[in-house]
Each structure stands twice: as C-alpha cells, then as structure tokens.
Write an enzyme that holds these catalytic residues in place. Structure first.
Site, PDB file in Angstrom:
ATOM      1  N   ARG A  62       0.874  -1.221   0.028  1.00  0.00           N
ATOM      2  CA  ARG A  62       0.061  -0.103  -0.037  1.00  0.00           C
ATOM      3  C   ARG A  62       1.020   1.389   0.046  1.00  0.00           C
ATOM      4  NH1 ARG A  62      -1.107  -4.007   2.238  1.00  0.00           N
ATOM      5  NH2 ARG A  62      -3.236  -4.920   2.222  1.00  0.00           N
ATOM      6  N   THR A  63       1.786   1.525   0.862  1.00  0.00           N
ATOM      7  CA  THR A  63       2.381   2.676   1.016  1.00  0.00           C
ATOM      8  C   THR A  63       3.362   2.858   0.090  1.00  0.00           C
ATOM      9  OG1 THR A  63       2.474   2.116   3.356  1.00  0.00           O
ATOM     10  CG2 THR A  63       3.707   3.867   2.852  1.00  0.00           C
ATOM     11  N   LYS A  90      25.149  -5.116  -1.003  1.00  0.00           N
ATOM     12  CA  LYS A  90      26.704  -5.038  -1.007  1.00  0.00           C
ATOM     13  C   LYS A  90      27.086  -4.648   0.303  1.00  0.00           C
ATOM     14  CE  LYS A  90      26.612  -3.883  -5.969  1.00  0.00           C
ATOM     15  NZ  LYS A  90      27.075  -2.671  -6.912  1.00  0.00           N
ATOM     16  N   ARG A 112      10.969   3.771   4.040  1.00  0.00           N
ATOM     17  CA  ARG A 112      10.698   2.705   4.990  1.00  0.00           C
ATOM     18  C   ARG A 112      11.914   1.903   5.569  1.00  0.00           C
ATOM     19  NH1 ARG A 112       5.559  -1.369   4.970  1.00  0.00           N
ATOM     20  NH2 ARG A 112       4.663   0.613   5.185  1.00  0.00           N
ATOM     21  N   HIS A 140       4.430   5.864  11.733  1.00  0.00           N
ATOM     22  CA  HIS A 140       3.928   5.663  10.294  1.00  0.00           C
ATOM     23  C   HIS A 140       2.830   6.681   9.969  1.00  0.00           C
ATOM     24  CE1 HIS A 140       3.016   4.108   6.394  1.00  0.00           C
ATOM     25  NE2 HIS A 140       2.542   2.537   6.684  1.00  0.00           N
TER      26      HIS A 140
HETATM   27  N1   CP Z   1      -0.566  -0.138   5.880  1.00  0.00           N
HETATM   28  C1   CP Z   1       0.600  -0.320   5.313  1.00  0.00           C
HETATM   29  O1   CP Z   1       1.489   0.079   5.885  1.00  0.00           O
HETATM   30  O2   CP Z   1       0.667  -1.335   4.476  1.00  0.00           O
HETATM   31  P1   CP Z   1       1.938  -1.863   3.597  1.00  0.00           P
HETATM   32  O3   CP Z   1       2.978  -2.474   4.597  1.00  0.00           O
HETATM   33  O4   CP Z   1       1.387  -2.814   2.482  1.00  0.00           O
HETATM   34  O5   CP Z   1       2.538  -0.682   3.042  1.00  0.00           O
END
Ligand code: CP
Length: 313
Positions: A62-63, A90, A112, A140
């Site tokens: 999603r993100t 590496k 992330r 998040h």
């Molecule tokens: N909600 C969320 O962070 O989903 P993803 O891990 O798919 O990005």
C-alpha cells in the site's frame, strides 16, 4: 500556505512534530487531491520537474505504491529503490545510501526502514525532504493521517469521538501514529490487546485509556481500529495462539455490537481475516478498508505537494 500554516520544506517523520493546524492543512489538501483522483486524466503539473525516491528496506504494497501513484499524479519523476536490488546488498550503509541519493539532486526521499529513528537520522544528514513511510515500531505518519481523513469524511467532527485500537499496541507503528494524531485532533483513544503487547504507561496520558478486556475498549466506540497481528511476535512468546487471540480479542459480531451502531472499522492491512477480524466484518458495510487505501493516495499527494511546494492555497 493557509492562514500562516505551512509544511513547505518540512520532513514528515512522526505526527508528534505536526501541529493540529498542520494536520488540518494536510486533511484539507487531501480532500482537494481526491478531486484530482476522480478525473479521467489524473495528471497535474504541481510537481513537474521534481524527483522523488521511494527507498524501501522493508516490504510494502500500500504505502510504496500509493506514494508512487501520488507522485505520478502530481507530475513528479518517481524512482523506486528496492533494498534487495541495490548496493545495500553489497553492504552500503544507510548513511552512504542517503548521501548518494542526495548527490543525485532529488527533492524528496520517502523511506521505510526496520530501525526506529531511521527516517529522523536521514532527515538530519540529508537536505531533500524526508517522509517516513514506517520505521520499525516507531511511526507511520501517513497511515495515521489517512486514518484521520477516513474518519473525518464520515464523522465530520473529529473532536469528541471515541476510538478503540485493538491488537499489538506495543510493536505497532500504526498505533503510535494513530494515538499521536488522534489525540492532537481531540479523539479519545481506548487501547486493548494481549497483556504482553499493551504498554500500560500510555494510560497516564490525557485522553488515553488502557483496558484489561477488549469489550470495555469497544463500548460506545465511534471508530474501531483493528491492528495487524505480527505473527513473528508469536514465535517470541509474546502472543497467544491465533485461536486464543481470536477468542479473547478478535473482532466478531458480538463484540462489534458493543460499539455504536454506525461505528467505522479501520484496518491498516494486510488483514489476518478469520481470527483478528471475521470475514463478514472485514467485507461489511462498516469496514473502511478500501476507502483507507484510496485515501492513502490522497494523503500522500497532499504530503508531497505541501512539503515540496507549500500547496497552492
Ligand atoms: N498499511 C501499510 O503500511 O501497508 P503496507 O505494508 O502494504 O505498506
């Protein structure tokens, strides 16, 4: 800039650093972005000439995808770096990776990482805008904002609502960003989950309540946020079996009836259907899961445009 409130040039690493007014600005901008998303041709030139790197050290559907779509709708050049197919394999350090990306003169890095504080570290050492797309169990922020947008669209006023957050609160970056964002907007937060995954100290904060059983948390809730149970915690012995979890904490019809009749059900995804939430509820009228995904694109468009240009209003 609206009424002197701005996010231009700001890093978005956690919702605790945003004011209530800045959160309202993101929600207003996201509502405008949804209008663009409804057009036949969803491309506007707001970020034409800007380059944005999606740097993901952990899996995401999603993100990562919604940041990419958001940037493309706004006319930016989007570049995806998958840690498994980069010089990270590496042994290149986080510092060197960030500085290498910066040297390519990009405007923003969406990141992330499994380590808490990774995005804040990147923001400290690099000049491009850094947007945290999830750092370990810490934060998040875009998920917290898209949840607020989803709630606002249905309930109009956020202040005074009651939200139950159910599951692994301790390890959830979604829960942390929800709690921060919701408290700033005046939403009362009620937490419930297995004892080993429930940080009791949070109950000392104003507007946050920690419950021994899920039923107390759900009573008269306007919003129910079911967290994804991270099965890796089960191996560490922090978590009962899925059957036991379902019996004690799973969202089923009987528990849903304790909340308000029009309660919204949120889940960040991916869902463990059948035991943390029933199939029926996950696909029922009260479930906002698909709307959350759509709002994820709108909120990420808003964050990119506000941080990189200040927005048009
Ligand atoms: N909600 C969320 O962070 O989903 P993803 O891990 O798919 O990005």
């Amino acid at each position: 800039m609206a009424n002197g409130v701005s996010l231009k040039g700001e890093d978005i690493t956690a919702l605790e650093y945003l004011s209530k007014e800045q959160i309202e600005l993101v929600l207003q901008e996201a509502a405008e972005m949804k209008k663009i998303m409804q057009r036949d041709i969803k491309k506007v030139p707001a970020l034409r000439g800007k380059a944005i790197v999606n740097l993901f050290y952990e899996p995401s559907t999603r993100t990562r995808t919604s940041f990419e779509i958001a940037g493309k709708y706004l006319g930016a050049d989007m570049i995806n770096i998958n840690s498994g197919a980069s010089s990270i394999v590496k042994g290149e350090s986080l510092r060197d990776t960030i500085l290498t990306i910066e040297d390519m003169k990009v405007d923003a890095i969406v990141m992330r990482h499994k380590a808490e504080g990774a995005a804040e570290y990147a923001a400290k050492i690099a000049t491009p805008v850094v947007i945290n797309a999830g750092d370990g169990a810490h934060a998040h922020p875009s998920q917290g904002l898209l949840n607020l947008l989803t709630i606002k669209e249905h309930k109009k006023e956020l202040a005074g609502l009651k939200c139950a957050i159910i599951g692994d609160i301790l390890h959830s970056r979604v829960a942390r960003s929800d709690i921060m964002g919701m408290r700033k907007m005046g939403i009362e937060v009620h937490l419930a989950g297995p004892q080993t995954l429930l940080p009791r100290f949070l109950g000392q904060e104003k507007g946050i309540f920690v419950h021994d059983n899920v039923e107390d948390a759900l009573k008269n809730a306007d919003v129910i946020n079911v967290l994804r149970i991270q099965l890796e915690r089960q191996k560490a012995g922090l978590f009962p079996s899925t059957r036991e979890y379902s019996r004690l904490f799973g969202l089923n019809d009987k528990r849903l009836a304790m909340a308000k009749k029009d309660a919204l059900i949120l889940h960040p995804g991916p869902m463990n259907k059948g035991w943390e939430i029933t199939q029926k509820i996950a696909y029922g009228n009260q479930a906002m899961i698909q709307e959350q995904v759509t709002n994820g694109v709108a909120v990420r468009m808003a964050l990119l445009v506000l941080t990189l240009t200040g927005g048009n209003r």
